[in-house]
Design a protein around this motif. Structure first.
Motif, PDB file in Angstrom:
ATOM      1  N   VAL A 183       6.764  -5.919  -7.464  1.00 29.18           N
ATOM      2  CA  VAL A 183       7.948  -5.049  -7.556  1.00 29.18           C
ATOM      3  C   VAL A 183       9.030  -5.638  -6.658  1.00 29.18           C
ATOM      4  O   VAL A 183       8.942  -5.583  -5.427  1.00 29.18           O
ATOM      5  CB  VAL A 183       7.608  -3.604  -7.139  1.00 29.18           C
ATOM      6  CG1 VAL A 183       8.828  -2.703  -7.337  1.00 29.18           C
ATOM      7  CG2 VAL A 183       6.422  -3.080  -7.941  1.00 29.18           C
ATOM      8  N   GLU A 184      10.040  -6.234  -7.275  1.00 31.16           N
ATOM      9  CA  GLU A 184      11.094  -6.893  -6.507  1.00 31.16           C
ATOM     10  C   GLU A 184      11.961  -5.888  -5.754  1.00 31.16           C
ATOM     11  O   GLU A 184      12.490  -6.211  -4.677  1.00 31.16           O
ATOM     12  CB  GLU A 184      11.973  -7.727  -7.455  1.00 31.16           C
ATOM     13  CG  GLU A 184      11.226  -8.865  -8.152  1.00 31.16           C
ATOM     14  CD  GLU A 184      12.131  -9.649  -9.077  1.00 31.16           C
ATOM     15  OE1 GLU A 184      13.318  -9.259  -9.175  1.00 31.16           O
ATOM     16  OE2 GLU A 184      11.667 -10.631  -9.684  1.00 31.16           O
ATOM     17  N   GLU A 185      12.133  -4.699  -6.293  1.00 31.96           N
ATOM     18  CA  GLU A 185      12.957  -3.697  -5.616  1.00 31.96           C
ATOM     19  C   GLU A 185      12.377  -3.328  -4.250  1.00 31.96           C
ATOM     20  O   GLU A 185      13.122  -3.150  -3.280  1.00 31.96           O
ATOM     21  CB  GLU A 185      13.101  -2.438  -6.479  1.00 31.96           C
ATOM     22  CG  GLU A 185      13.900  -2.621  -7.754  1.00 31.96           C
ATOM     23  CD  GLU A 185      13.059  -3.186  -8.875  1.00 31.96           C
ATOM     24  OE1 GLU A 185      11.853  -3.479  -8.638  1.00 31.96           O
ATOM     25  OE2 GLU A 185      13.587  -3.342  -9.986  1.00 31.96           O
ATOM     26  N   LEU A 186      11.063  -3.251  -4.159  1.00 37.08           N
ATOM     27  CA  LEU A 186      10.443  -2.905  -2.886  1.00 37.08           C
ATOM     28  C   LEU A 186      10.602  -4.025  -1.865  1.00 37.08           C
ATOM     29  O   LEU A 186      10.720  -3.767  -0.660  1.00 37.08           O
ATOM     30  CB  LEU A 186       8.957  -2.596  -3.092  1.00 37.08           C
ATOM     31  CG  LEU A 186       8.640  -1.312  -3.874  1.00 37.08           C
ATOM     32  CD1 LEU A 186       7.135  -1.152  -4.027  1.00 37.08           C
ATOM     33  CD2 LEU A 186       9.236  -0.103  -3.179  1.00 37.08           C
ATOM     34  N   VAL A 187      10.619  -5.271  -2.304  1.00 38.14           N
ATOM     35  CA  VAL A 187      10.840  -6.390  -1.380  1.00 38.14           C
ATOM     36  C   VAL A 187      12.238  -6.328  -0.792  1.00 38.14           C
ATOM     37  O   VAL A 187      12.444  -6.515   0.422  1.00 38.14           O
ATOM     38  CB  VAL A 187      10.604  -7.728  -2.108  1.00 38.14           C
ATOM     39  CG1 VAL A 187      10.899  -8.902  -1.180  1.00 38.14           C
ATOM     40  CG2 VAL A 187       9.183  -7.816  -2.636  1.00 38.14           C
ATOM     41  N   GLU A 188      13.209  -6.046  -1.616  1.00 40.99           N
ATOM     42  CA  GLU A 188      14.588  -5.931  -1.133  1.00 40.99           C
ATOM     43  C   GLU A 188      14.744  -4.752  -0.177  1.00 40.99           C
ATOM     44  O   GLU A 188      15.406  -4.853   0.862  1.00 40.99           O
ATOM     45  CB  GLU A 188      15.528  -5.772  -2.326  1.00 40.99           C
ATOM     46  CG  GLU A 188      16.996  -5.661  -1.937  1.00 40.99           C
ATOM     47  CD  GLU A 188      17.888  -5.464  -3.156  1.00 40.99           C
ATOM     48  OE1 GLU A 188      19.105  -5.311  -2.973  1.00 40.99           O
ATOM     49  OE2 GLU A 188      17.342  -5.447  -4.291  1.00 40.99           O
ATOM     50  N   ILE A 189      14.132  -3.624  -0.521  1.00 40.71           N
ATOM     51  CA  ILE A 189      14.224  -2.432   0.341  1.00 40.71           C
ATOM     52  C   ILE A 189      13.539  -2.675   1.674  1.00 40.71           C
ATOM     53  O   ILE A 189      14.038  -2.264   2.735  1.00 40.71           O
ATOM     54  CB  ILE A 189      13.606  -1.224  -0.389  1.00 40.71           C
ATOM     55  CG1 ILE A 189      14.486  -0.812  -1.559  1.00 40.71           C
ATOM     56  CG2 ILE A 189      13.424  -0.045   0.558  1.00 40.71           C
ATOM     57  CD1 ILE A 189      13.870   0.233  -2.452  1.00 40.71           C
TER      58      ILE A 189
END
Length: 468
Positions: free
Chosen positions: A317-323
């Motif tokens: 999940v790329e969104e969680l890496v950014e967050i």
């Protein structure tokens, strides 16, 4: 016949005479009673004139004999009329003046003194306490005549408040019927928002979900942990009503969160997001009423540690890496704001007051955080907050700019900060370097080497000679 007629006329005349005499006697007694019990709100006569008029017109009234062992109820006639007689409460609404409030306060104080003087657990003391309660209620009514205090009912850890809304769009959670607010009284629990008619309050058997949230703030992370209807003895998991899969006598409905079966009164086919299906979000399953309230109360609580639940989640999940990167940068900015006077006055950290756990750690998440991450709302809001914080530290505040770093490996470039994307931070001394310079010269950190030499020099210096 004539004799009987004359006898009846004589009896009727005697009865009329007796009734007239009884009426006159009653009027005389009523006049004497009114003279003996003066109205304290009569503003035409003063207190002394009241006493003179009572002494002149009122006959002697025999005092009640008190039983032995009890002191006399020592109160003046004025106090008894003000605070302890029924004449005070029969005054018409709307005719109270400011002086009446003062008289009520005085009567309350004197009634309290009387309660202290009376023997404990006596009937007179109980009556005086009841009168004191009535006086206080009347005083509150005079202070706030247009404000009605809400009725509170406490039942099975529920705290019900009487609703004033006349909306008809609510449904009773007990009888599953519409609440007609125009003609029916209904209550709402402030903890779990359980709604019901006033007539259904005494029939409630479900405890408040708020207590479960307070004592058991943990999620069920297994997907629909079903145990079977036979393990429930073919009864509802909440109200214990008989249920079956065939719908006789009641339909068995499964809750996707607990995996248990409920009757149609405890399971309304409500849709709710459960933590086991949220990342990635497959679908919104059906849950029972109690599970829906529990999930609604737990939606903002940061109780999910994603690294322990699923360590491989950040790889997909790329969104969680950014967050996670934004949260780590905000934690690095926090020491600047704590030591900056301008940042404290501007209360920049309150930008994250709805997600207070973001300024405490970068591991804990709530269900609402994951929902917002799925929709992209969380990354957008964190990016805006990150930009605002970085602008204050690097451009607006001179004190925060002075706390920057210069790369000691190349000694070139601009001032560096630990939250910059092209920097690396030493894990031992928190010194900041260019990322390329740090990896090329990663054998030794200049600041760590300098600190080590300083410690060695302190231990190697001989101490002063002390002569005996």
């Amino acid at each position: 016949y004539l004799r009987e007629r004359e006898r009846a006329q004589a009896v009727g005349a005697a009865g009329r005479g007796r009734s007239r005499w009884d009426a006159m006697e009653y009027d005389e007694k009523l006049a004497r009673f009114r003279q003996a019990h003066l109205n304290p709100f009569n503003k035409e006569l003063g207190p002394r004139q009241h006493e003179q008029r009572a002494s002149e017109e009122a006959p002697e009234v025999a005092l009640l004999e008190l039983p032995p062992g009890e002191p006399e109820f020592c109160c003046t006639e004025r106090v008894m009329d003000l605070g302890l007689s029924e004449d005070h409460f029969s005054r018409p609404v709307g005719l109270f003046l400011a002086s009446d409030i003062e008289q009520l306060r005085q009567a309350i104080e004197e009634c309290k003194q009387v309660i202290l003087e009376l023997p404990e657990q006596s009937e007179k003391q109980k009556d005086a306490v009841v009168r004191l309660i009535h006086l206080r209620l009347k005083l509150q009514e005079l202070k706030d005549p247009n404000e009605d205090e809400p009725n509170i009912r406490v039942l099975l850890e529920h705290r019900f408040y009487k609703e004033k809304s006349k909306s008809v769009k609510q449904t009773c959670d007990k009888c599953n019927t519409i609440i007609w607010g125009l003609i029916q009284t209904w209550y709402t629990c402030t903890g779990c928002y359980y709604r019901c008619h006033s007539k259904c309050l005494n029939l409630i058997s479900k405890p408040c979900v708020r207590s479960k949230v307070s004592h058991q703030a943990e999620y069920e992370l297994n997907i629909c942990p079903e145990t079977g209807l036979d393990s429930q003895d073919y009864r509802c998991a909440e109200c214990r009503a008989p249920i079956s899969l065939r719908g006789v006598p009641s339909e068995a409905r499964q809750c996707d969160y607990t995996g248990q079966y409920y009757c149609s009164h405890c399971h309304w086919n409500d849709l709710a997001v459960i933590p086991a299906r949220i990342v990635p979000l497959h679908h919104v399953p059906q849950v029972s009423r109690s599970s829906m309230r529990y999930l609604a109360l737990m939606v903002s609580r940061p109780v999910l540690r994603l690294r322990e639940i699923n360590p491989l989640l950040f790889n997909y999940v790329e969104e969680l890496v950014e967050i996670r990167k934004l949260r780590q940068d905000i934690l690095l900015m926090k020491p600047y704001f704590i030591t900056c006077k301008e940042a404290m006055e501007a209360r920049l950290l309150l930008q994250l007051q709805d997600r207070q756990h973001f300024v405490e750690n970068d591991e804990m998440y709530s269900v609402q955080d994951l929902l917002d991450a799925h929709t992209g709302r969380l990354s957008c809001s964190l990016t805006e907050t990150h930009t605002l914080f970085a602008k204050h530290i690097k451009l607006d505040c001179e004190r925060c700019q002075a706390k920057g770093f210069v790369c000691e490996l190349c000694r070139e470039g601009d001032v560096l900060f630990p939250f910059d994307s092209h920097t690396s931070v030493c894990t031992d001394c928190s010194a900041v370097f260019h990322r390329d310079c740090y990896y090329d010269n990663s054998t030794t950190c200049p600041k760590c080497a300098r600190l080590t030499l300083r410690k060695q020099s302190l231990f190697q210096e001989p101490g002063p000679d002390v002569e005996p």
